[in-house]
Design an enzyme around this catalytic site. Sequence first.
Site: not given
Ligand code: PEP
Length: 258
Positions: A11, A13, A97, A99, A169, A175, A215
């Site tokens: 992803n 973003k 997601h 966000e 998630e 992040g 992460s």
């Molecule tokens: C995400 O945005 O779906 C995500 C898992 O980000 P990150 O790997 O940076 O934590």
Amino acid sequence: MSKRTPLIAGNWKMNKTATEGVELVKAISAAVGIDPNVNVVLCPPFTALSAVGAAIEGSHLALGAQNLHDKTNGAFTGEISASMLRDLHVTHVIIGHSERRSIFGEDDAFVNRKVHAALGATLRPILCVGELLAEREANQTMEVVRRQVEKGLEGVPAAKADHVIIAYEPVWAIGTGKTATPAMAQEVHAFIRKLLAQQFGAESAARILILYGGSMKPDNADALLAEQDIDGGLIGGASLEAKSFVELVRSASKSVAG
Ligand code: PEP
């Protein structure tokens, strides 16, 4: 070890121009080659879908989008429909997601309409669910995940279950560099599979991919992917560089190869 072919989805973003995206996927494709033990999906921003799609044609990589609107067309300035994505050979789409939920106010009902829009256009939805830190600390993780899975998939028939992908998630891990421990993630993944079995039956639920996101990096991926119900990753930060992303693809491949 899972019997399902794992999936690693990147992803990006709001990162990468079309030019930068093409450069990145060329490097990823060259390093990954054709690997039957893992599937790989790249989700660039809308503006890079066309160029990235052309660059990965004939490769092992598939194209995903980060969002879509639930309506087919009309006066929805700035939005993109499922058929527009299909027209660009997109096969997967991230929906719900955290966000989108927190910054853009998307609720479970909207997420559910998007899931139906995706499935109606034969796009595979990657439905994201996960709890906030305060919810985990208040022991509400399972309740939140149950609500997001049940409402997100409301009305989806068993015949379409095989097209659905879930990404767990935990929002506090996205992040932030904080990862759920493999045991913490596995507990939620197993719970999600139970919910899927209630809706679609045990056999279908056993085939559905449940990705972990938050992460995931080369140094923690092996342990996460070794868990029975963790079938791959939805990768943010580590998907922006070929080296780290390819390492994650290799970890997933190794997790089934033994
Ligand atoms: C995400 O945005 O779906 C995500 C898992 O980000 P990150 O790997 O940076 O934590």
